[in-house]
Design a protein around this motif. Structure first.
Motif, PDB file in Angstrom:
ATOM      1  N   ASN A  30       0.775  -1.275  -0.249  1.00 29.26           N
ATOM      2  CA  ASN A  30      -0.059  -0.041   0.110  1.00 29.26           C
ATOM      3  C   ASN A  30       0.834   1.142  -0.022  1.00 29.26           C
ATOM      4  N   PHE A  31       0.366   2.217  -0.035  1.00 24.50           N
ATOM      5  CA  PHE A  31       1.050   3.743   0.055  1.00 24.50           C
ATOM      6  C   PHE A  31       0.306   4.688   0.369  1.00 24.50           C
ATOM      7  N   GLY A  32       0.863   5.840   0.849  1.00 24.98           N
ATOM      8  CA  GLY A  32       0.168   7.038   1.370  1.00 24.98           C
ATOM      9  C   GLY A  32       1.021   8.475   1.037  1.00 24.98           C
ATOM     10  N   GLU A  33       0.386   9.503   0.886  1.00 23.44           N
ATOM     11  CA  GLU A  33       1.160  10.455   0.528  1.00 23.44           C
ATOM     12  C   GLU A  33       0.451  11.727   1.140  1.00 23.44           C
ATOM     13  N   THR A  34       1.623  12.910   1.238  1.00 23.89           N
ATOM     14  CA  THR A  34       1.096  14.118   1.578  1.00 23.89           C
ATOM     15  C   THR A  34       1.368  15.362   0.985  1.00 23.89           C
ATOM     16  N   TYR A  35       0.811  16.289   0.819  1.00 26.79           N
ATOM     17  CA  TYR A  35       1.201  17.569  -0.141  1.00 26.79           C
ATOM     18  C   TYR A  35       1.435  18.931   0.647  1.00 26.79           C
ATOM     19  N   GLU A  36       2.302  19.737  -0.156  1.00 28.96           N
ATOM     20  CA  GLU A  36       2.433  21.011   0.278  1.00 28.96           C
ATOM     21  C   GLU A  36       2.550  21.783  -0.903  1.00 28.96           C
ATOM     22  N   SER A  37       2.315  23.032  -0.874  1.00 30.32           N
ATOM     23  CA  SER A  37       2.113  23.872  -1.911  1.00 30.32           C
ATOM     24  C   SER A  37       3.376  24.682  -2.261  1.00 30.32           C
ATOM     25  N   ALA A  38       4.417  24.878  -1.150  1.00 28.99           N
ATOM     26  CA  ALA A  38       5.384  25.650  -1.512  1.00 28.99           C
ATOM     27  C   ALA A  38       6.560  25.317  -0.357  1.00 28.99           C
ATOM     28  N   LEU A  39       8.030  25.494  -0.581  1.00 23.24           N
ATOM     29  CA  LEU A  39       8.811  25.394   0.216  1.00 23.24           C
ATOM     30  C   LEU A  39      10.150  26.106  -0.152  1.00 23.24           C
ATOM     31  N   GLU A  40      10.526  26.858   0.826  1.00 19.06           N
ATOM     32  CA  GLU A  40      11.844  27.836   0.353  1.00 19.06           C
ATOM     33  C   GLU A  40      12.998  27.007   0.254  1.00 19.06           C
ATOM     34  N   GLY A  41      13.961  27.511  -0.350  1.00 18.87           N
ATOM     35  CA  GLY A  41      15.260  26.827  -0.723  1.00 18.87           C
ATOM     36  C   GLY A  41      16.180  26.706   0.629  1.00 18.87           C
ATOM     37  N   GLY A  42      16.626  25.464   0.796  1.00 17.31           N
ATOM     38  CA  GLY A  42      17.422  25.132   2.088  1.00 17.31           C
ATOM     39  C   GLY A  42      16.466  25.126   3.295  1.00 17.31           C
ATOM     40  N   GLU A  43      15.406  25.105   3.292  1.00 16.42           N
ATOM     41  CA  GLU A  43      14.400  24.886   4.404  1.00 16.42           C
ATOM     42  C   GLU A  43      13.991  23.636   4.637  1.00 16.42           C
ATOM     43  N   THR A  44      13.796  23.309   5.978  1.00  9.78           N
ATOM     44  CA  THR A  44      13.262  21.831   6.285  1.00  9.78           C
ATOM     45  C   THR A  44      11.969  21.754   6.777  1.00  9.78           C
ATOM     46  N   LEU A  45      11.203  20.843   6.265  1.00 14.40           N
ATOM     47  CA  LEU A  45       9.759  20.579   6.460  1.00 14.40           C
ATOM     48  C   LEU A  45       9.609  19.331   7.352  1.00 14.40           C
ATOM     49  N   ASP A  46       8.661  19.377   8.484  1.00  6.36           N
ATOM     50  CA  ASP A  46       8.367  18.395   9.250  1.00  6.36           C
ATOM     51  C   ASP A  46       7.060  17.685   8.426  1.00  6.36           C
ATOM     52  N   PHE A  47       6.923  16.361   8.480  1.00  7.59           N
ATOM     53  CA  PHE A  47       5.912  15.778   8.024  1.00  7.59           C
ATOM     54  C   PHE A  47       5.591  14.496   8.578  1.00  7.59           C
ATOM     55  N   GLU A  48       4.117  14.029   8.121  1.00  6.50           N
ATOM     56  CA  GLU A  48       3.720  12.754   9.107  1.00  6.50           C
ATOM     57  C   GLU A  48       2.683  12.242   7.894  1.00  6.50           C
ATOM     58  N   ILE A  49       2.788  10.647   7.660  1.00  4.86           N
ATOM     59  CA  ILE A  49       2.046  10.093   6.690  1.00  4.86           C
ATOM     60  C   ILE A  49       1.629   8.762   7.470  1.00  4.86           C
ATOM     61  N   CYS A  50       0.313   8.545   7.609  1.00  7.48           N
ATOM     62  CA  CYS A  50      -0.194   7.227   8.079  1.00  7.48           C
ATOM     63  C   CYS A  50      -1.063   6.748   6.726  1.00  7.48           C
ATOM     64  N   ILE A  51      -0.876   5.343   6.872  1.00  5.80           N
ATOM     65  CA  ILE A  51      -1.403   4.648   5.594  1.00  5.80           C
ATOM     66  C   ILE A  51      -2.410   3.404   6.360  1.00  5.80           C
ATOM     67  N   GLU A  52      -3.623   3.573   5.766  1.00  5.53           N
ATOM     68  CA  GLU A  52      -4.721   2.670   5.946  1.00  5.53           C
ATOM     69  C   GLU A  52      -4.365   1.251   5.894  1.00  5.53           C
ATOM     70  N   PRO A  53      -4.975   0.240   6.278  1.00  6.77           N
ATOM     71  CA  PRO A  53      -5.043  -1.028   5.832  1.00  6.77           C
ATOM     72  C   PRO A  53      -5.579  -1.067   4.302  1.00  6.77           C
ATOM     73  N   PRO A  54      -5.110  -2.193   3.645  1.00  6.83           N
ATOM     74  CA  PRO A  54      -4.369  -2.997   3.699  1.00  6.83           C
ATOM     75  C   PRO A  54      -2.635  -2.666   4.087  1.00  6.83           C
ATOM     76  N   ASN A  55      -2.197  -3.232   5.150  1.00  4.86           N
ATOM     77  CA  ASN A  55      -0.754  -2.813   5.391  1.00  4.86           C
ATOM     78  C   ASN A  55      -0.395  -3.884   6.432  1.00  4.86           C
ATOM     79  N   GLN A  56      -0.826  -4.953   6.685  1.00  3.27           N
ATOM     80  CA  GLN A  56      -0.573  -5.955   7.745  1.00  3.27           C
ATOM     81  C   GLN A  56       0.829  -6.677   7.264  1.00  3.27           C
ATOM     82  N   ASN A  57       1.019  -7.099   5.986  1.00  2.67           N
ATOM     83  CA  ASN A  57       2.312  -7.767   5.692  1.00  2.67           C
ATOM     84  C   ASN A  57       3.334  -7.000   5.184  1.00  2.67           C
TER      85      ASN A  57
END
Length: 355
Positions: A317-344
């Motif tokens: 399975n897979f999951g994703e997140t989106y951002e509209s812009a990010l400055e050069g050299g900047e660091t971004l915190d992220f969090e992604i949660c993937i729903e089932p199916p993900n048992q294997n």
């Protein structure tokens, strides 16, 4: 010398009743007649001695006139007899009525105008006649009963000769895994789409054809729904995808293809991930961390994707997140949660694209 006579009790009682009744002047005459009859029945008139022994005295009431006031009006002392009406209806002599005969109406023809000219001979008037058609009426064409013929069942070849959506050459499908959709029914495929076309490609469709063990087509592009997180895939790049097939639970074989157009734009992929951690929330597979932009400013989009793989390397399975812009050299915190199916899921990979 006065003699006294004693009456028998029964006779005295009768006289008592008579005296009571005699007090009423209206019944006096009736009482006298009754007592006389009774006296005759009690005395034997054949014996003159006995006839002298009974003396009955009855005091009749005396009528005394009462003086009344004289009349106030001078009324006549005698009332004249009613006058006999002298009206006699006068009957007129009957007059003979003679009914005159009704006049008989006579018809007078209208005056006919005459002229000195000679009258033209009368023109015969003929009644119009409908022309008789010489041709017979048109006959309706015979009604034919349509016959229905059953079309033979089409036979499907294992490989479709014509695809509803054209295939773009140079796309490869890898690491595919299938599931039965326990929520909505049908079949779900997860995998990766690899761009081997040699140029940036903007994806339009991802679809396929599915077959049973006998090679018969059981689902095609009309039954599929696709999703992928990245719109433009750079040359040599890849993107995860999901393809849902409605109406089937399994397929013995399938063929996938993609349709895309070449574009001059190509997203960047030179991002760094730091401090990545994995944790679980209920049934979700979650990842947190930081993304660092070493290049220039991103002003269009930034996509961060987390892909789960099983022990054989296939996509779970897979999951994703989106951002509209990010400055050069900047660091971004992220969090992604993937729903089932993900048992294997045996491992995960992080991908980022930006422009």
């Amino acid at each position: 010398m006065q003699r006294s006579y004693i009456l028998k009790p029964s006779k005295a009682k009768s006289l008592k009743y008579v005296q009571a009744i005699s007090s009423s002047p209206l019944f006096s005459l009736l009482v006298v007649l009754v007592l006389s009859t009774l006296a005759c029945s009690w005395i034997d008139l054949s014996d003159p001695a006995k006839a002298k022994r009974v003396v009955i005295r009855i005091n009749l009431p005396t009528l005394t006139p009462t003086a009344s006031s004289p009349p106030t009006n001078n009324l006549p002392t005698t009332i004249p007899p009613p006058a006999t009406p002298s009206y006699r209806p006068t009957i007129a002599a009957a007059t003979a009525v003679v009914l005159a005969p009704l006049p008989t109406p006579t018809f007078t023809p209208a005056a006919t105008a005459t002229s000195n000219q000679e009258s033209a001979p009368p023109i015969p008037v003929t009644a119009p006649t409908n022309p008789v058609p010489t041709s017979s009426p048109p006959t309706s064409p015979p009604i034919t009963t349509p016959t229905t013929t059953s079309a033979p069942n089409p036979s499907f070849a294992p490989t479709p000769t014509v695809t509803p959506i054209p295939e773009t050459p140079g796309w490869a499908f890898a690491k595919i895994r299938t599931y039965n959709d326990e929520y909505e029914g049908g079949l779900i495929l997860y995998g990766e789409l690899v761009n081997d076309t040699g140029a940036p490609q903007e994806i339009a469709y991802i679809t396929g054809a599915f077959y049973d063990p006998q090679g018969q087509l059981i689902a095609d592009s009309d039954s599929t729904t696709e999703y992928w997180p990245l719109e433009i895939v750079p040359p040599g790049g890849r993107t995860p995808f999901e393809l849902a097939v409605n109406g089937i639970q399994a397929a013995a074989n399938f063929k996938l293809w993609a349709n895309s157009t070449t574009t001059s734009q190509s997203p960047r992929q030179d991002f760094n991930f730091e401090g990545v951690e994995q944790w679980s929330a209920a049934e979700d597979y979650c990842l947190t961390g930081q993304l660092q932009n070493p290049g220039g400013e991103l002003h269009d989009f930034l996509v961060i994707a987390a892909v789960l793989y099983d022990s054989q390397g296939n996509v779970v399975n897979f999951g994703e997140t989106y951002e509209s812009a990010l400055e050069g050299g900047e660091t971004l915190d992220f969090e992604i949660c993937i729903e089932p199916p993900n048992q294997n899921a045996a491992r995960h990979e992080l991908y980022a694209w930006g422009q």
